[in-house]
Design an enzyme around this catalytic site. Structure first.
Site, short mmCIF file in Angstrom:
data_model
loop_
_atom_site.label_atom_id
_atom_site.label_comp_id
_atom_site.label_asym_id
_atom_site.label_seq_id
_atom_site.Cartn_x
_atom_site.Cartn_y
_atom_site.Cartn_z
N CYS A 152 18.36 45.62 -64.02
CA CYS A 152 19.68 46.05 -64.47
C CYS A 152 19.88 47.51 -64.05
O CYS A 152 18.96 48.32 -64.18
CB CYS A 152 19.74 45.93 -65.99
SG CYS A 152 21.29 46.50 -66.69
N LEU A 153 21.07 47.83 -63.58
CA LEU A 153 21.35 49.21 -63.16
C LEU A 153 21.24 50.19 -64.33
O LEU A 153 21.01 51.37 -64.12
CB LEU A 153 22.75 49.31 -62.53
CG LEU A 153 22.92 48.61 -61.18
CD1 LEU A 153 24.37 48.69 -60.72
CD2 LEU A 153 21.98 49.18 -60.13
N GLN A 175 28.89 49.18 -68.75
CA GLN A 175 27.89 50.06 -68.14
C GLN A 175 28.49 51.36 -67.61
O GLN A 175 27.77 52.33 -67.39
CB GLN A 175 27.17 49.33 -67.00
CG GLN A 175 26.28 48.20 -67.48
CD GLN A 175 25.69 47.45 -66.31
OE1 GLN A 175 26.32 46.54 -65.78
NE2 GLN A 175 24.50 47.83 -65.89
N HIS A 193 26.33 42.15 -71.41
CA HIS A 193 26.73 43.57 -71.50
C HIS A 193 28.02 43.72 -72.30
O HIS A 193 28.18 44.65 -73.08
CB HIS A 193 26.94 44.19 -70.12
CG HIS A 193 25.67 44.60 -69.43
ND1 HIS A 193 24.83 45.56 -69.94
CD2 HIS A 193 25.12 44.22 -68.25
CE1 HIS A 193 23.80 45.74 -69.11
NE2 HIS A 193 23.96 44.94 -68.07
N GLY A 206 25.46 43.26 -59.67
CA GLY A 206 26.40 42.99 -60.77
C GLY A 206 26.64 44.24 -61.58
O GLY A 206 25.78 45.13 -61.63
N HIS A 254 24.01 37.49 -67.54
CA HIS A 254 23.49 38.85 -67.73
C HIS A 254 24.66 39.83 -67.94
O HIS A 254 24.65 40.63 -68.88
CB HIS A 254 22.65 39.24 -66.51
CG HIS A 254 22.16 40.66 -66.51
ND1 HIS A 254 20.82 40.99 -66.52
CD2 HIS A 254 22.83 41.85 -66.48
CE1 HIS A 254 20.70 42.31 -66.52
NE2 HIS A 254 21.90 42.86 -66.48
N GLU A 255 25.66 39.75 -67.07
CA GLU A 255 26.79 40.69 -67.17
C GLU A 255 27.63 40.42 -68.42
O GLU A 255 28.12 41.35 -69.06
CB GLU A 255 27.67 40.62 -65.91
CG GLU A 255 26.97 40.96 -64.60
CD GLU A 255 26.19 42.26 -64.61
OE1 GLU A 255 26.57 43.19 -65.35
OE2 GLU A 255 25.17 42.34 -63.91
NI NI Z 1 22.73 44.79 -66.40
#
Ligand code: NI
Length: 170
Positions: free
Chosen positions: A91-92, A51, A137, A46, A133-134
């Site tokens: 998470c990235l 991000q 962000h 994701g 989660h996304e």
């Molecule tokens: Ni994330």
């Protein structure tokens, strides 16, 4: 297509609140393609526009093993949610950190697709987790903010140490 730079926690830009996308035009489609390439190459399941330092309400998700089921959500809204589930999230933007977070088990989301058409999707399990989660962000929230201040402090220290080591090595 291009691979975009992913912001790392605790970068303050990760706390920017994303704006709705007014017109789904060519530039948005280019951003979708670049974000998809960035997400697959990371690799991740994701990615939110936040991000990659683009503060627009756009998230991409692909939880398939074959990486051929890209889901695009523009201006997503959760219109129903129920139940509870706990999952060890990553998470990235917070590399190598995995922590348990409690979220809704099922969500119904309304969003626009890459043609600008509205759709609704009812999901559960991992896909429901990813959407929540996304979408966090887009509100400037990183999953580690659900953790205790002590855990969060330890994560920040770990990331700082790693960045320093990388700097010394290079
Ligand atoms: Ni994330």
């Amino acid at each position: 297509m291009a691979i975009l730079n992913i912001l790392n926690y605790p970068d303050p830009r990760l706390h920017t609140i994303a704006k709705p996308i007014e017109v789904v035009d060519k530039s948005i489609n280019k951003l979708i393609d670049d974000m998809a390439e960035t997400m697959y190459s990371a690799p991740g399941i994701g990615l939110a526009a936040t991000q990659v330092d683009r503060h627009l309400q756009l998230i991409l998700i692909d939880i398939s093993e074959t990486k051929d089921s890209l889901k695009i959500f523009i201006n997503p809204k959760i219109i129903e949610s129920s139940g509870q589930q706990v999952y060890e999230e990553g998470c990235l933007s917070v590399p190598d950190v995995f922590e348990s977070v409690t979220r809704a088990e099922r969500v119904k989301v309304q969003a626009l697709d890459r043609e600008g058409e509205s759709f609704e999707l009812a999901v559960d399990g991992l896909l429901a987790i990813c959407i929540q989660h996304e979408m966090d962000h887009l509100l400037g929230k990183v999953f580690v903010e659900y953790l205790s201040p002590l855990k969060r402090y330890r994560i920040k220290t770990k990331i700082k140490k790693r960045t320093k080591e990388r700097f010394i090595k290079s």
